[in-house]
Design a protein around this motif. Structure first.
Motif, PDB file in Angstrom:
ATOM      1  N   LEU A 113       0.808  -1.215   0.000  1.00 40.35           N
ATOM      2  CA  LEU A 113       0.000   0.000   0.000  1.00 40.35           C
ATOM      3  C   LEU A 113       0.842   1.268   0.000  1.00 40.35           C
ATOM      4  O   LEU A 113       0.516   2.233  -0.695  1.00 40.35           O
ATOM      5  CB  LEU A 113      -0.928   0.001   1.217  1.00 40.35           C
ATOM      6  CG  LEU A 113      -1.814   1.238   1.395  1.00 40.35           C
ATOM      7  CD1 LEU A 113      -2.744   1.433   0.197  1.00 40.35           C
ATOM      8  CD2 LEU A 113      -2.634   1.126   2.680  1.00 40.35           C
ATOM      9  N   PHE A 114       1.917   1.284   0.744  1.00 41.59           N
ATOM     10  CA  PHE A 114       2.691   2.514   0.897  1.00 41.59           C
ATOM     11  C   PHE A 114       3.863   2.627  -0.070  1.00 41.59           C
ATOM     12  O   PHE A 114       4.667   3.552   0.040  1.00 41.59           O
ATOM     13  CB  PHE A 114       3.177   2.642   2.337  1.00 41.59           C
ATOM     14  CG  PHE A 114       2.047   2.816   3.314  1.00 41.59           C
ATOM     15  CD1 PHE A 114       1.440   4.050   3.490  1.00 41.59           C
ATOM     16  CD2 PHE A 114       1.562   1.735   4.040  1.00 41.59           C
ATOM     17  CE1 PHE A 114       0.385   4.213   4.366  1.00 41.59           C
ATOM     18  CE2 PHE A 114       0.503   1.883   4.920  1.00 41.59           C
ATOM     19  CZ  PHE A 114      -0.078   3.120   5.085  1.00 41.59           C
ATOM     20  N   ASP A 115       3.942   1.719  -1.029  1.00 40.86           N
ATOM     21  CA  ASP A 115       5.070   1.747  -1.962  1.00 40.86           C
ATOM     22  C   ASP A 115       5.091   3.006  -2.819  1.00 40.86           C
ATOM     23  O   ASP A 115       6.154   3.444  -3.274  1.00 40.86           O
ATOM     24  CB  ASP A 115       5.036   0.512  -2.871  1.00 40.86           C
ATOM     25  CG  ASP A 115       5.368  -0.766  -2.120  1.00 40.86           C
ATOM     26  OD1 ASP A 115       5.721  -0.676  -0.936  1.00 40.86           O
ATOM     27  OD2 ASP A 115       5.259  -1.860  -2.725  1.00 40.86           O
ATOM     28  N   ARG A 116       3.914   3.600  -3.055  1.00 38.95           N
ATOM     29  CA  ARG A 116       3.854   4.785  -3.927  1.00 38.95           C
ATOM     30  C   ARG A 116       3.632   6.082  -3.149  1.00 38.95           C
ATOM     31  O   ARG A 116       3.336   7.126  -3.719  1.00 38.95           O
ATOM     32  CB  ARG A 116       2.754   4.599  -4.970  1.00 38.95           C
ATOM     33  CG  ARG A 116       3.096   3.542  -6.014  1.00 38.95           C
ATOM     34  CD  ARG A 116       1.993   3.399  -7.051  1.00 38.95           C
ATOM     35  NE  ARG A 116       0.823   2.698  -6.502  1.00 38.95           N
ATOM     36  CZ  ARG A 116      -0.289   2.459  -7.194  1.00 38.95           C
ATOM     37  NH1 ARG A 116      -0.386   2.883  -8.458  1.00 38.95           N
ATOM     38  NH2 ARG A 116      -1.289   1.812  -6.649  1.00 38.95           N
ATOM     39  N   ALA A 117       3.798   6.019  -1.836  1.00 36.41           N
ATOM     40  CA  ALA A 117       3.739   7.240  -1.028  1.00 36.41           C
ATOM     41  C   ALA A 117       5.022   8.037  -1.223  1.00 36.41           C
ATOM     42  O   ALA A 117       6.018   7.532  -1.741  1.00 36.41           O
ATOM     43  CB  ALA A 117       3.556   6.884   0.443  1.00 36.41           C
ATOM     44  N   ALA A 118       5.004   9.298  -0.817  1.00 37.58           N
ATOM     45  CA  ALA A 118       6.205  10.121  -0.906  1.00 37.58           C
ATOM     46  C   ALA A 118       7.290   9.543   0.002  1.00 37.58           C
ATOM     47  O   ALA A 118       7.008   8.899   1.017  1.00 37.58           O
ATOM     48  CB  ALA A 118       5.886  11.552  -0.500  1.00 37.58           C
ATOM     49  N   GLU A 119       8.535   9.794  -0.356  1.00 37.34           N
ATOM     50  CA  GLU A 119       9.640   9.336   0.474  1.00 37.34           C
ATOM     51  C   GLU A 119       9.542   9.987   1.863  1.00 37.34           C
ATOM     52  O   GLU A 119       9.319  11.183   1.983  1.00 37.34           O
ATOM     53  CB  GLU A 119      10.968   9.706  -0.177  1.00 37.34           C
ATOM     54  CG  GLU A 119      12.183   9.170   0.552  1.00 37.34           C
ATOM     55  CD  GLU A 119      13.477   9.474  -0.176  1.00 37.34           C
ATOM     56  OE1 GLU A 119      14.551   9.199   0.395  1.00 37.34           O
ATOM     57  OE2 GLU A 119      13.405  10.017  -1.300  1.00 37.34           O
ATOM     58  N   GLY A 120       9.690   9.179   2.899  1.00 35.78           N
ATOM     59  CA  GLY A 120       9.606   9.709   4.249  1.00 35.78           C
ATOM     60  C   GLY A 120       8.194  10.005   4.702  1.00 35.78           C
ATOM     61  O   GLY A 120       7.991  10.793   5.633  1.00 35.78           O
ATOM     62  N   VAL A 121       7.208   9.393   4.080  1.00 39.51           N
ATOM     63  CA  VAL A 121       5.806   9.636   4.435  1.00 39.51           C
ATOM     64  C   VAL A 121       5.588   9.455   5.936  1.00 39.51           C
ATOM     65  O   VAL A 121       6.116   8.526   6.555  1.00 39.51           O
ATOM     66  CB  VAL A 121       4.865   8.706   3.643  1.00 39.51           C
ATOM     67  CG1 VAL A 121       5.180   7.242   3.884  1.00 39.51           C
ATOM     68  CG2 VAL A 121       3.405   9.009   3.947  1.00 39.51           C
ATOM     69  N   ALA A 122       4.836  10.358   6.538  1.00 39.90           N
ATOM     70  CA  ALA A 122       4.472  10.258   7.951  1.00 39.90           C
ATOM     71  C   ALA A 122       3.136   9.529   8.049  1.00 39.90           C
ATOM     72  O   ALA A 122       2.107  10.056   7.613  1.00 39.90           O
ATOM     73  CB  ALA A 122       4.381  11.643   8.581  1.00 39.90           C
ATOM     74  N   ILE A 123       3.139   8.338   8.598  1.00 39.36           N
ATOM     75  CA  ILE A 123       1.933   7.533   8.741  1.00 39.36           C
ATOM     76  C   ILE A 123       1.451   7.656  10.181  1.00 39.36           C
ATOM     77  O   ILE A 123       2.184   7.342  11.120  1.00 39.36           O
ATOM     78  CB  ILE A 123       2.197   6.062   8.387  1.00 39.36           C
ATOM     79  CG1 ILE A 123       2.762   5.945   6.968  1.00 39.36           C
ATOM     80  CG2 ILE A 123       0.917   5.241   8.520  1.00 39.36           C
ATOM     81  CD1 ILE A 123       3.242   4.531   6.607  1.00 39.36           C
ATOM     82  N   ILE A 124       0.224   8.117  10.353  1.00 36.04           N
ATOM     83  CA  ILE A 124      -0.332   8.369  11.682  1.00 36.04           C
ATOM     84  C   ILE A 124      -1.359   7.293  12.023  1.00 36.04           C
ATOM     85  O   ILE A 124      -2.298   7.055  11.265  1.00 36.04           O
ATOM     86  CB  ILE A 124      -1.018   9.748  11.747  1.00 36.04           C
ATOM     87  CG1 ILE A 124      -0.063  10.859  11.303  1.00 36.04           C
ATOM     88  CG2 ILE A 124      -1.536  10.015  13.157  1.00 36.04           C
ATOM     89  CD1 ILE A 124      -0.765  12.198  11.096  1.00 36.04           C
ATOM     90  N   ASP A 125      -1.185   6.692  13.178  1.00 40.09           N
ATOM     91  CA  ASP A 125      -2.137   5.720  13.701  1.00 40.09           C
ATOM     92  C   ASP A 125      -3.004   6.396  14.749  1.00 40.09           C
ATOM     93  O   ASP A 125      -2.498   6.882  15.761  1.00 40.09           O
ATOM     94  CB  ASP A 125      -1.368   4.542  14.317  1.00 40.09           C
ATOM     95  CG  ASP A 125      -2.233   3.653  15.197  1.00 40.09           C
ATOM     96  OD1 ASP A 125      -3.424   3.505  14.888  1.00 40.09           O
ATOM     97  OD2 ASP A 125      -1.686   3.092  16.178  1.00 40.09           O
ATOM     98  N   THR A 126      -4.315   6.424  14.528  1.00 40.59           N
ATOM     99  CA  THR A 126      -5.235   6.997  15.516  1.00 40.59           C
ATOM    100  C   THR A 126      -5.938   5.920  16.342  1.00 40.59           C
ATOM    101  O   THR A 126      -6.758   6.236  17.192  1.00 40.59           O
ATOM    102  CB  THR A 126      -6.327   7.846  14.836  1.00 40.59           C
ATOM    103  OG1 THR A 126      -7.289   6.979  14.207  1.00 40.59           O
ATOM    104  CG2 THR A 126      -5.747   8.806  13.805  1.00 40.59           C
ATOM    105  N   GLY A 127      -5.624   4.658  16.099  1.00 45.00           N
ATOM    106  CA  GLY A 127      -6.419   3.573  16.640  1.00 45.00           C
ATOM    107  C   GLY A 127      -6.107   3.216  18.082  1.00 45.00           C
ATOM    108  O   GLY A 127      -5.057   3.550  18.631  1.00 45.00           O
ATOM    109  N   ASN A 128      -7.033   2.488  18.691  1.00 45.61           N
ATOM    110  CA  ASN A 128      -6.887   1.948  20.035  1.00 45.61           C
ATOM    111  C   ASN A 128      -7.392   0.516  20.063  1.00 45.61           C
ATOM    112  O   ASN A 128      -8.338   0.157  19.356  1.00 45.61           O
ATOM    113  CB  ASN A 128      -7.670   2.790  21.048  1.00 45.61           C
ATOM    114  CG  ASN A 128      -7.088   4.172  21.237  1.00 45.61           C
ATOM    115  OD1 ASN A 128      -5.919   4.323  21.582  1.00 45.61           O
ATOM    116  ND2 ASN A 128      -7.899   5.203  21.002  1.00 45.61           N
ATOM    117  N   TYR A 129      -6.776  -0.260  20.915  1.00 44.89           N
ATOM    118  CA  TYR A 129      -7.089  -1.679  21.059  1.00 44.89           C
ATOM    119  C   TYR A 129      -8.047  -1.873  22.230  1.00 44.89           C
ATOM    120  O   TYR A 129      -7.710  -1.544  23.374  1.00 44.89           O
ATOM    121  CB  TYR A 129      -5.781  -2.430  21.287  1.00 44.89           C
ATOM    122  CG  TYR A 129      -5.874  -3.903  21.609  1.00 44.89           C
ATOM    123  CD1 TYR A 129      -6.551  -4.788  20.783  1.00 44.89           C
ATOM    124  CD2 TYR A 129      -5.220  -4.416  22.742  1.00 44.89           C
ATOM    125  CE1 TYR A 129      -6.586  -6.152  21.072  1.00 44.89           C
ATOM    126  CE2 TYR A 129      -5.240  -5.764  23.035  1.00 44.89           C
ATOM    127  CZ  TYR A 129      -5.928  -6.632  22.193  1.00 44.89           C
ATOM    128  OH  TYR A 129      -5.957  -7.964  22.489  1.00 44.89           O
TER     129      TYR A 129
END
Length: 253
Positions: free
Chosen positions: A77-93
């Motif tokens: 999924l993230f192979d075509r994101a910009a270099e150094g993409v900031a991925i934010i997780d908002t989730g909780n378990y």
């Protein structure tokens, strides 16, 4: 900035709206494809996309989907994101309430560390420790003394600065939550979690967290109290103050 938002429920949709209002190029997506999000995208001035389209070329990607669903995202999924993409997780378990049990997390692995390993990419933990009503209604201009705070945990200093800037744009004081390994300090039922504190008190809450204690509170006192509050006050606005009071009482500072 080019920002992809995957998941447009209460949290993801609110954040996408605010970032679009701030002039960012926002693309929104969910698991059902671009047509399923087109109406919402048009409403907030964003672009509708599928999950690949939301990520392609993005500087920032916000993941706001049910926690275990992250493991089902495509490995490329993230192979075509910009270099150094900031991925934010908002989730909780929330095991046995909403989520199936995840043995690694139950054994002590921080939630976002587990999630990062599922994705195969570094991520940041943010926007998980604030209730929807506060995120939607309680943001304030920078500099006000009663501004609420949101912690951001992660290992990439550059990506963390970007995310903390976006938190500030949303109307909240960003607080450095430490490394991703330390992100357990802002997980459910810790002293910094969903208590509507300002920056100083949020930092105090992060420092006060005790490893292993929050899970016991989450699975007993919190579960019983939360269910009771929402049974009697079914909307976020109605229950918000009581949920905040309960959370603070379970972890007094």
């Amino acid at each position: 900035m080019k920002i992809g938002v995957i998941g447009i429920g209460e949290i993801g949709g609110t954040i996408a709206r605010r970032w679009s209002e701030k002039g960012h190029g926002v693309r929104v997506a969910n698991s059902r494809g671009s047509e399923a999000v087109k109406r919402f995208a048009d409403e907030i001035g964003a672009d509708a996309a599928d999950i690949y389209g939301a990520v392609e070329g993005a500087d920032v990607v916000l993941l706001s989907i049910p926690f275990p669903a992250v493991a089902k995202l495509p490995s490329d999924l993230f192979d075509r994101a910009a270099e150094g993409v900031a991925i934010i997780d908002t989730g909780n378990y929330y095991p046995d309430v909403r989520d199936p049990r995840i043995p690694e997390i139950d054994a002590g692995m921080p939630e976002s560390v587990w999630l990062s390993r599922q994705l195969g990419h570094p991520i940041l933990k943010a926007f998980n420790s604030i209730l929807f009503h506060a995120l939607s209604e309680l943001g304030k201009p920078e500099g006000l003394p009663d501004r609420l705070a949101i912690p951001v945990a992660g290992d990439d200093a550059r990506a963390k600065r970007i995310v903390m800037g976006l938190v500030n744009e949303m109307g909240f004081d960003p607080v450095d939550g430490g490394s991703l390994e330390e992100s357990w300090r802002q997980q459910p039922s810790t002293p910094a979690y969903c208590c509507d504190y300002g920056a100083a008190k949020t930092r105090e809450g992060i420092r006060a967290a005790v490893k292993g204690r929050a899970e016991k509170i989450r699975d007993k006192e919190w579960r019983e109290g939360y269910g009771r509050l929402y049974a009697n006050q079914p909307t976020h606005a109605d229950a918000h103050a009581d949920v905040i009071a309960m959370n603070r009482s379970l972890n007094p500072l």
